[in-house]
Design an enzyme around this catalytic site. Structure first.
Site, PDB file in Angstrom:
ATOM      1  N   ASP A 184       0.558  -1.511   0.217  1.00 17.10           N
ATOM      2  CA  ASP A 184      -0.044   0.140   0.185  1.00 17.10           C
ATOM      3  C   ASP A 184       0.806   1.122   0.146  1.00 17.10           C
ATOM      4  O   ASP A 184       1.957   0.944   0.440  1.00 17.10           O
ATOM      5  CB  ASP A 184      -1.220   0.490   1.559  1.00 17.10           C
ATOM      6  N   ARG A 185       0.789   2.328  -0.266  1.00 19.40           N
ATOM      7  CA  ARG A 185       0.870   3.044  -0.339  1.00 19.40           C
ATOM      8  C   ARG A 185       1.152   3.993   1.122  1.00 19.40           C
ATOM      9  O   ARG A 185       2.285   4.491   1.309  1.00 19.40           O
ATOM     10  CB  ARG A 185      -0.085   4.366  -1.286  1.00 19.40           C
TER      11      ARG A 185
END
Length: 290
Positions: A132-133
């Site tokens: 995930d970012r």
């Protein structure tokens, strides 16, 4: 032609557009005709062979068109990734918080993949998995297309040991270590996930490895046996132990600009596996701290 930086492709559908730019302007209406004209003039739109297409190129149904996806006023993410290992097959990288693994949404050049392609010149570079970012830590990239399938199989066949660390509240209601198993499906809005009744499809082992009674929080070691989207964040929140600074779980907070002072306290700490090419045992560890 730059080596794959921000490059996308589309196969032209049946239609009666006279010029390619007519189709592009209609199909990508939010971008605008003037922008497509400028991209064509700058040599940023190509045919399948990599030859630049001109502003007056005709529309040809079935033709494959490649182009550089761009985001106007793309924000700069002020954190850098660190290359920890490189050989003929693999690139192992420590990804910082807030940097997406691949181009998505408002980030193209400000993604780990695009930064690495520009820095290394490795046009065939491809991530073997994603974070995930908001999550920091280890990401493995394939360099050699000939060995890519063998390394991808490590993840598909769950032959790689992935260890994460997280900071979250302490809870006397749980005895550790424990395993959280549940059924995770797409939620609302589209970018969130949720748990429902049914046969579990997501499994996580959770250990409490450090306690801080003065702050009421602990450091947890998370070992996912499956790879569902947002699995660790959702499992911790479902236990009443939301990961610190999580803006999506258990509750979706109002959208706002990234607060770089409050990164999600989740780190992909280590990856260990038997190398499918050389046969040796390998282990890599992140140098970031939560």
């Amino acid at each position: 032609m730059q080596p794959g930086v921000g490059r996308s492709s589309i196969q032209l559908p049946p239609g009666d557009w006279a010029l390619l730019v007519d189709f592009l302007a209609e199909h990508f209406a939010r971008i605008g005709r003037e922008v497509w004209i400028a991209r064509l003039q700058q040599g940023k739109v190509f045919d399948a062979r990599g030859e630049p297409l001109s502003v007056d190129a005709p529309f040809v149904a079935g033709q494959v068109v490649r182009y550089f996806r761009e985001v106007e006023h793309e924000p700069r993410i002020p954190f850098e990734a660190n290359i920890l290992h490189r050989d003929e097959h693999l690139l192992v990288v420590d990804k910082p918080h807030f940097l997406p693994t691949v181009p998505a949404g408002r980030f193209v050049r400000e993604s780990l993949l695009m930064r690495l392609k520009l820095a290394t010149g490795l046009g065939s570079l491809a991530p073997l998995h994603r974070l995930d970012r908001e999550t920091a830590g280890l990401v493995l990239f394939s360099i050699d297309e000939r060995s890519r399938a063998a390394y991808s199989a490590l993840f598909a066949e769950r032959r790689i040991d992935k260890v994460y660390e997280a900071l979250a509240p302490l809870s006397p209601a749980h005895r550790f270590p424990l395993q959280r198993s549940s059924r995770i499906v797409a939620g609302e809005p589209f970018f969130r996930m949720r748990e429902i009744d049914g046969e579990p499809n997501a499994h996580t082992q959770i250990e409490l490895i450090e306690t801080h009674h003065d702050t009421g929080r602990g450091r947890y070691r998370l070992r996912p046996q499956t790879g569902k989207k947002h699995q660790l964040r959702l499992h911790m929140a479902a236990l009443g132990l939301p990961i610190e600074n999580d803006r999506w779980y258990p509750d979706l907070l109002d959208e706002s600009e990234d607060d770089y002072r409050k990164p999600l306290k989740l780190l992909a700490r280590s990856l260990a596996f038997e190398d499918p090419v050389g046969g040796e045992q390998r282990e890599f560890k992140s140098r970031f701290e939560l």
